[in-house]
Design a protein around this motif. Structure first.
Motif, PDB file in Angstrom:
ATOM      1  N   ALA A 170     -19.011 -37.960  26.777  1.00 45.73           N
ATOM      2  CA  ALA A 170     -19.634 -37.189  27.867  1.00 45.73           C
ATOM      3  C   ALA A 170     -21.021 -37.738  28.186  1.00 45.73           C
ATOM      4  N   GLU A 171     -21.796 -38.044  27.140  1.00 50.91           N
ATOM      5  CA  GLU A 171     -23.160 -38.548  27.365  1.00 50.91           C
ATOM      6  C   GLU A 171     -23.160 -39.901  28.069  1.00 50.91           C
ATOM      7  N   ASN A 172     -22.150 -40.728  27.750  1.00 48.16           N
ATOM      8  CA  ASN A 172     -22.009 -41.996  28.451  1.00 48.16           C
ATOM      9  C   ASN A 172     -21.916 -41.773  29.958  1.00 48.16           C
ATOM     10  N   CYS A 173     -21.182 -40.711  30.312  1.00 44.94           N
ATOM     11  CA  CYS A 173     -20.961 -40.427  31.734  1.00 44.94           C
ATOM     12  C   CYS A 173     -22.162 -39.725  32.373  1.00 44.94           C
ATOM     13  N   MET A 174     -22.977 -39.064  31.561  1.00 42.01           N
ATOM     14  CA  MET A 174     -24.059 -38.241  32.115  1.00 42.01           C
ATOM     15  C   MET A 174     -25.373 -38.995  32.299  1.00 42.01           C
ATOM     16  N   LEU A 175     -25.542 -40.083  31.527  1.00 41.20           N
ATOM     17  CA  LEU A 175     -26.860 -40.739  31.489  1.00 41.20           C
ATOM     18  C   LEU A 175     -27.354 -41.192  32.872  1.00 41.20           C
ATOM     19  N   ALA A 176     -26.564 -42.025  33.536  1.00 35.29           N
ATOM     20  CA  ALA A 176     -27.032 -42.566  34.817  1.00 35.29           C
ATOM     21  C   ALA A 176     -27.162 -41.486  35.906  1.00 35.29           C
ATOM     22  N   PRO A 177     -26.192 -40.583  36.043  1.00 36.85           N
ATOM     23  CA  PRO A 177     -26.387 -39.530  37.052  1.00 36.85           C
ATOM     24  C   PRO A 177     -27.672 -38.739  36.844  1.00 36.85           C
ATOM     25  N   MET A 178     -28.044 -38.503  35.584  1.00 31.82           N
ATOM     26  CA  MET A 178     -29.280 -37.757  35.324  1.00 31.82           C
ATOM     27  C   MET A 178     -30.513 -38.601  35.605  1.00 31.82           C
ATOM     28  N   LYS A 179     -30.501 -39.838  35.110  1.00 31.84           N
ATOM     29  CA  LYS A 179     -31.708 -40.663  35.202  1.00 31.84           C
ATOM     30  C   LYS A 179     -31.863 -41.305  36.580  1.00 31.84           C
ATOM     31  N   VAL A 180     -30.753 -41.645  37.207  1.00 30.71           N
ATOM     32  CA  VAL A 180     -30.836 -42.380  38.477  1.00 30.71           C
ATOM     33  C   VAL A 180     -30.664 -41.445  39.671  1.00 30.71           C
ATOM     34  N   ARG A 181     -29.665 -40.569  39.590  1.00 26.93           N
ATOM     35  CA  ARG A 181     -29.405 -39.650  40.704  1.00 26.93           C
ATOM     36  C   ARG A 181     -30.211 -38.354  40.587  1.00 26.93           C
ATOM     37  N   GLY A 182     -30.822 -38.155  39.416  1.00 27.45           N
ATOM     38  CA  GLY A 182     -31.668 -36.977  39.238  1.00 27.45           C
ATOM     39  C   GLY A 182     -30.918 -35.665  39.080  1.00 27.45           C
ATOM     40  N   LEU A 183     -29.678 -35.731  38.616  1.00 29.61           N
ATOM     41  CA  LEU A 183     -28.920 -34.509  38.386  1.00 29.61           C
ATOM     42  C   LEU A 183     -29.453 -33.744  37.179  1.00 29.61           C
ATOM     43  N   ALA A 184     -29.370 -32.420  37.229  1.00 33.45           N
ATOM     44  CA  ALA A 184     -29.693 -31.623  36.049  1.00 33.45           C
ATOM     45  C   ALA A 184     -28.590 -31.834  35.023  1.00 33.45           C
ATOM     46  N   GLN A 185     -28.932 -31.565  33.761  1.00 31.70           N
ATOM     47  CA  GLN A 185     -27.974 -31.825  32.686  1.00 31.70           C
ATOM     48  C   GLN A 185     -26.643 -31.091  32.905  1.00 31.70           C
TER      49      GLN A 185
END
Lengths: 255, 231
Positions: free
Chosen positions: A109-124
């Motif tokens: 899950a974290e593999n999939c969440m890292l870039a959306p959070m850091k690059v797209r600015g999504l909340a966790q």
């Protein structure tokens, strides 16, 4: 499977335009004068002998390899040396590698969440929801808490596909996505890519899986020694290739 | 000598304890400073920042080629002179033994940690960097969330081994007349003449702490093996 042809190479707004692309490694011409247009929704299979430049070509599209001359335009944005353009394009281009390249210290899950959070600015929480939706799509949501090394190769590659999709790209690049897999895992990964193709994703896939190419490709592009030698619709290409080089190549991979 | 009398050690315990606390806090401080600077130094070399990377390389080579005890002397005698010159009146400004010890150990260990981390950085698979690029992660996020966590994981056994050596090396502060665990034992032994008991007791303390830490290293290694390094 019969593909409906909704796109044509004459599409006025192609997703990817490659013009006169040249890439050299030292004195070796990896790519010489490549011209390629990928229409929106189009699925292209790139094939050719090893060292023919197919991987280099798709790695130039998201600037993992820097091209020496020529133009690359992705969704209307020209790829220059400016980091801003590069990152804008990378956000729209998802990539799946031969060797998965999952982050071993992060869970699925974290593999999939890292870039959306850091690059797209999504909340966790948003990133987690999106990750779960896409992991479900590649049928691996029940493994979300595991680490990459605890999964089979096929499962890892499906996670890698979900990770790329989490950025909501407009085009997906596949660099020999099944070459590192054990034979029995090739099918599950190809099925996942076929599903994605049926959803209308634009894709360029480097592969030697001819069954897959027949099923999904709108166009097969055959490369040899850094040039595009021949292109055409899969049924014609596989049945009656025009060039001697393509014939020789097909003879070698179809025993 | 008729029999060993360890009651002397029990009596001396408060003093030994304060020496041990000094050893531990020096180790902890040198670890933190050393890891922070060491990571920075390693990254400077990894990014091949022109002049800076050359400077760092020379610094690391220098620190690794001279004995720690010599570095301690240097800092103790040289830094006050340099500071004096810098301040203008030319008179040496004493830094004090404690500061000298903390600064020297931190700077010295940074050289060793940076070598470990530099090698660790080189060991990270090229595909990891490419995956980060393909996901449009910034250089900072790439190193912060993907590369360095893997480096620390792979290098943690070596980092901890180096830290155990550091803990033992803290005994060298005796040359600055500071009192660490060994120094405390040594001073008491001179006073009460119970050299055997005192040195046996501190040996047991060093053994206990170092072997506990080694066990910890071993368990980390095991844990890392389960998490798997298949990339």
């Amino acid at each position: 499977m019969q593909q409906e042809r909704t796109v044509s190479p004459a599409d006025p707004f192609p997703m990817v335009v490659v013009e006169h692309l040249v890439k050299q490694f030292g004195s070796f011409n990896a790519l010489s004068d490549i011209n390629l247009k990928v229409a929106k929704g189009e699925k292209i299979v790139l094939c050719g002998p090893s060292g023919s430049g197919k991987s280099t070509l798709i790695r130039c599209i998201n600037h993992i390899e820097k091209h020496d001359s020529g133009r690359i335009v992705v969704d209307g944005i020209e790829l220059t040396d400016r980091m801003r353009d590069i990152n804008t394009i990378r956000c729209e281009v998802g990539m799946v590698f031969q060797s998965f390249n999952l982050f071993p210290h992060l869970s699925v899950a974290e593999n999939c969440m890292l870039a959306p959070m850091k690059v797209r600015g999504l909340a966790q929480s948003e990133a987690r929801d999106r990750a779960m939706v896409l992991l479900r799509k590649v049928r691996i949501h029940d493994q979300a808490k595991k680490y990459p090394a605890q999964l089979s190769g096929g499962q890892q590659q499906r996670v890698a596909i979900a990770r790329a999709l989490c950025m909501q790209p407009k085009i997906m690049l596949f660099d020999e996505p099944t070459s590192a897999l054990d034979p029995e895992m090739v099918k599950e990964v190809l099925e996942t890519i076929v599903d994605l193709a049926q959803d209308g994703m634009t894709m360029v896939c480097v592969t030697h899986e001819m069954g897959f190419a027949r099923e999904v490709a709108d166009r097969v592009v055959f490369m040899d020694r850094g040039s595009i030698v021949e292109e055409g619709d899969p049924s014609t290409f596989f049945r009656a290739p025009n060039t001697e080089r393509a014939r020789a190549f097909l003879n070698q991979i179809i025993h | 000598m008729n029999g060993l009398d360890f009651s002397i050690v029990v009596q001396a315990w408060p003093y030994l304890w304060s020496g041990l606390l000094f050893s531990l806090s020096l180790t902890a401080a040198a670890f933190l400073v050393g890891m922070f600077l060491g990571t920075l130094f390693a990254l400077v070399q990894h990014f091949e920042l022109r002049i800076l990377s050359q400077l760092v390389r020379s610094y690391v080579a220098l620190m690794r080629s001279i004995p720690l005890i010599l570095v301690l002397f240097w800092f103790f005698f040289l830094v006050p002179v340099i500071l004096g010159h810098l301040s203008g009146n030319g008179r040496p400004i004493p830094v004090g033994a404690t500061y000298t010890a903390f600064i020297t150990f931190g700077l010295f260990e940074a050289a060793y940690y940076s070598e470990i981390i530099r090698v660790g950085l080189r060991a990270v698979n090229k595909g990891q960097f490419e995956a980060c690029q393909a996901l449009a992660l910034s250089t900072f996020d790439t190193y912060h969330h993907v590369v360095l966590p893997q480096v620390f994981r792979v290098a943690s056994p070596i980092i901890l081994s180096q830290t155990i050596i550091l803990f033992q090396d803290t005994s060298l502060v005796y040359v600055l007349s500071l009192t660490d665990l060994l120094g405390a034992a040594s001073k008491l032994a001179q006073l009460n003449g119970r050299l055997v008991e005192m040195y046996l007791a501190v040996a047991v303390v060093y053994l206990a702490i170092s072997s506990t830490a080694s066990q910890f290293v071993a368990s980390l290694r095991k844990k890392y093996a389960i998490a798997g390094a298949r990339r």
